[in-house]
Design an enzyme around this catalytic site. Sequence first.
Site, mmCIF file in Angstrom:
data_model
loop_
_atom_site.group_PDB
_atom_site.id
_atom_site.type_symbol
_atom_site.label_atom_id
_atom_site.label_comp_id
_atom_site.label_asym_id
_atom_site.label_seq_id
_atom_site.Cartn_x
_atom_site.Cartn_y
_atom_site.Cartn_z
ATOM 1 N N ASP A 12 0.861 -1.183 0.000
ATOM 2 C CA ASP A 12 0.000 0.000 0.000
ATOM 3 C C ASP A 12 0.895 1.229 0.000
ATOM 4 O O ASP A 12 2.128 1.119 0.037
ATOM 5 C CB ASP A 12 -0.934 -0.040 1.208
ATOM 6 C CG ASP A 12 -2.249 0.691 0.966
ATOM 7 O OD1 ASP A 12 -2.351 1.445 -0.021
ATOM 8 O OD2 ASP A 12 -3.178 0.511 1.770
ATOM 9 N N GLU A 14 -0.085 4.568 1.758
ATOM 10 C CA GLU A 14 -0.214 5.534 2.851
ATOM 11 C C GLU A 14 0.796 5.311 3.972
ATOM 12 O O GLU A 14 1.130 6.241 4.706
ATOM 13 C CB GLU A 14 -1.634 5.481 3.430
ATOM 14 C CG GLU A 14 -2.699 6.077 2.535
ATOM 15 C CD GLU A 14 -3.292 5.067 1.563
ATOM 16 O OE1 GLU A 14 -4.269 5.393 0.883
ATOM 17 O OE2 GLU A 14 -2.760 3.925 1.499
ATOM 18 N N HIS A 65 -2.733 -0.409 -3.727
ATOM 19 C CA HIS A 65 -3.207 0.926 -3.387
ATOM 20 C C HIS A 65 -4.076 1.485 -4.511
ATOM 21 O O HIS A 65 -3.711 1.385 -5.696
ATOM 22 C CB HIS A 65 -2.034 1.878 -3.161
ATOM 23 C CG HIS A 65 -2.468 3.310 -3.014
ATOM 24 N ND1 HIS A 65 -3.093 3.779 -1.880
ATOM 25 C CD2 HIS A 65 -2.395 4.369 -3.871
ATOM 26 C CE1 HIS A 65 -3.372 5.062 -2.038
ATOM 27 N NE2 HIS A 65 -2.971 5.441 -3.228
ATOM 28 N N HIS A 121 -7.922 4.971 7.090
ATOM 29 C CA HIS A 121 -9.212 4.714 6.456
ATOM 30 C C HIS A 121 -9.349 3.207 6.278
ATOM 31 O O HIS A 121 -8.402 2.463 6.531
ATOM 32 C CB HIS A 121 -9.345 5.432 5.105
ATOM 33 C CG HIS A 121 -8.408 4.910 4.054
ATOM 34 N ND1 HIS A 121 -7.076 5.279 3.988
ATOM 35 C CD2 HIS A 121 -8.600 4.019 3.052
ATOM 36 C CE1 HIS A 121 -6.498 4.653 2.971
ATOM 37 N NE2 HIS A 121 -7.396 3.872 2.391
ATOM 38 N N GLU A 139 -8.128 -2.580 6.853
ATOM 39 C CA GLU A 139 -7.530 -3.377 5.784
ATOM 40 C C GLU A 139 -6.555 -4.412 6.342
ATOM 41 O O GLU A 139 -6.445 -5.532 5.821
ATOM 42 C CB GLU A 139 -6.840 -2.449 4.789
ATOM 43 C CG GLU A 139 -7.829 -1.569 4.035
ATOM 44 C CD GLU A 139 -7.173 -0.426 3.282
ATOM 45 O OE1 GLU A 139 -6.017 -0.574 2.843
ATOM 46 O OE2 GLU A 139 -7.824 0.628 3.147
#
Length: 279
Positions: A12, A14, A65, A121, A139
């Site tokens: 990912d 972030e 992502h 998130h 996630e």
Amino acid sequence: MTNRLRVLISADLEGISGVVHPTETNPGSYDYERGRALMTAEVNAAVAGVLDAEPDAEISVADSHGPFRNLLPEELDRRVRLIRGKPRPLGMVAGLEAGVDALLFVGYHARSGAGPAVLAHTISDAVLDVRLDGRSVGEIGLNAAVAGHYGVPVLLLSGDDAACAELRELVPAAVTVEVKQALGQAAARTLHPQEARDRIRQGAAEAIRTRRQVSPLPTPTPVRVELDLYGPYSVDLATLVPGVTRAAGARTLVFTGEDMAEAYRVVQLLVQLAQIKPG
């Protein structure tokens, strides 16, 4: 039949060192190209660590992502196979269904509602919360649960301190590599990118060497899923899916998956439906 260790890296953006703002994670934003380059470099560090510990390992990397088209293929370690593009049945952990022995999370972030946590998130800003048999997960938890369904342990996570704590709560024996300390949703105290890569490489090597100490996350069968969406219109739309019902209140969807793999696919579908705006 191969006896080589099969490793899947789910990447990912972030949770990459230096990344703190949506302009670094959203395609088309002015700083996105820099963000994806940093992401690619941290994945390469994890690959190097795996191969330090297990030189003959077979490694696949799932670009996980946003559009699933972020990693720079020409800059990625040539010894891996890249999984990119969407939609795909297992989303962020595509490749598990092909049979792997170990799963590593690179650049991961904490779940929706966590804080302080950088860019926290769960899948989409349309999602307020996801609960598996009553337990709130992001996630990290969703992907670890799918891995558990396939009997695959999560050995490592790199990201901010909140993401690391989230995995340790689920898989205490996993290796975590903290590349930044969250100061808020869009602020952090972060390592230099090269220092982060060095630590990820060391962490990945340690995770592979100590892999027998980590067990797959147990997963219930069947599994009850509750999904809180931001928009009531999205809930209206989602209830058109067979087996999905509205719980008391305007924003909660409920369904039961035969197993975690099925539940994960339905969650992905409902999140995509939540992107549709009223006509």
